[in-house]
Design an enzyme around this catalytic site. Structure first.
Site, short mmCIF file in Angstrom:
data_model
loop_
_atom_site.label_atom_id
_atom_site.label_comp_id
_atom_site.label_asym_id
_atom_site.label_seq_id
_atom_site.Cartn_x
_atom_site.Cartn_y
_atom_site.Cartn_z
N CYS A 1 0.58 -1.31 -0.06
CA CYS A 1 0.02 -0.18 0.11
C CYS A 1 0.79 1.17 0.00
O CYS A 1 1.59 1.45 0.91
CB CYS A 1 -0.94 -0.11 1.20
SG CYS A 1 -1.81 1.50 1.76
N CYS B 1 0.18 3.66 2.76
CA CYS B 1 0.46 2.98 4.20
C CYS B 1 2.19 3.42 4.26
O CYS B 1 2.45 3.90 5.38
CB CYS B 1 0.43 1.55 4.11
SG CYS B 1 -1.35 1.10 4.09
#
Length: 153
Positions: A76, A79
């Site tokens: 991600c 993230c």
């Protein structure tokens, strides 16, 4: 001072190194307390990886310090972009909060259990229960503000 007053001001804090539950006097929280078992600092200004269900349960359920969890995954992009901000927030929020990261790829059971639909997602746990949630990437100042807004210390 009687012993019941002393007990009332002690908090349970789970060691991020050996995962032993420690009793720490509230007045000593800001004085860099060490673990009674492994002698390592109970707070280091860094987040804790909780990539094991049993460790997650121990830290969420036994610690009387609020635990702010970043549910994330290595693939991600947002993230990965938020990771340095989360570390900066750990430096500012400890010892009043424990910051932890759960890799939903390594421990999909936790992502499923808490119905994490998007990542990153921040979840604040107090007394073993989730009390607030914030999806999406945030900067360090926003993480700190959000955590303090949802749990006064």
């Amino acid at each position: 001072m009687n012993s019941s007053a002393t007990v009332a001001t002690a908090l349970h804090v789970v060691c991020p190194h050996c995962h032993t539950t420690n009793r720490v006097q509230q007045a000593q929280m800001g004085q860099a307390p060490d673990c009674g078992q492994c002698k390592q600092p109970l707070f280091s200004g860094h987040s804790l990886a909780l990539d094991d269900v049993a460790l997650f349960e121990r830290h969420i359920g036994r610690s009387q310090v609020p635990v702010l969890v970043d549910f994330w995954a290595p693939w991600c992009g947002p993230c990965r972009m938020m990771a340095p901000a989360f570390e900066q927030a750990a430096q500012q929020l400890e010892p009043h909060f424990r910051l932890a990261k759960v890799n939903t790829e390594a421990v999909p059971a936790l992502g499923q259990r808490f119905q994490i639909r998007s990542i990153p997602t921040l979840a604040l746990f107090v007394g073993g229960r989730e009390v607030s949630r914030q999806p999406g990437a945030l900067g360090a100042a926003d993480i700190v503000r959000w955590a303090r807004q949802h749990h006064t210390v």
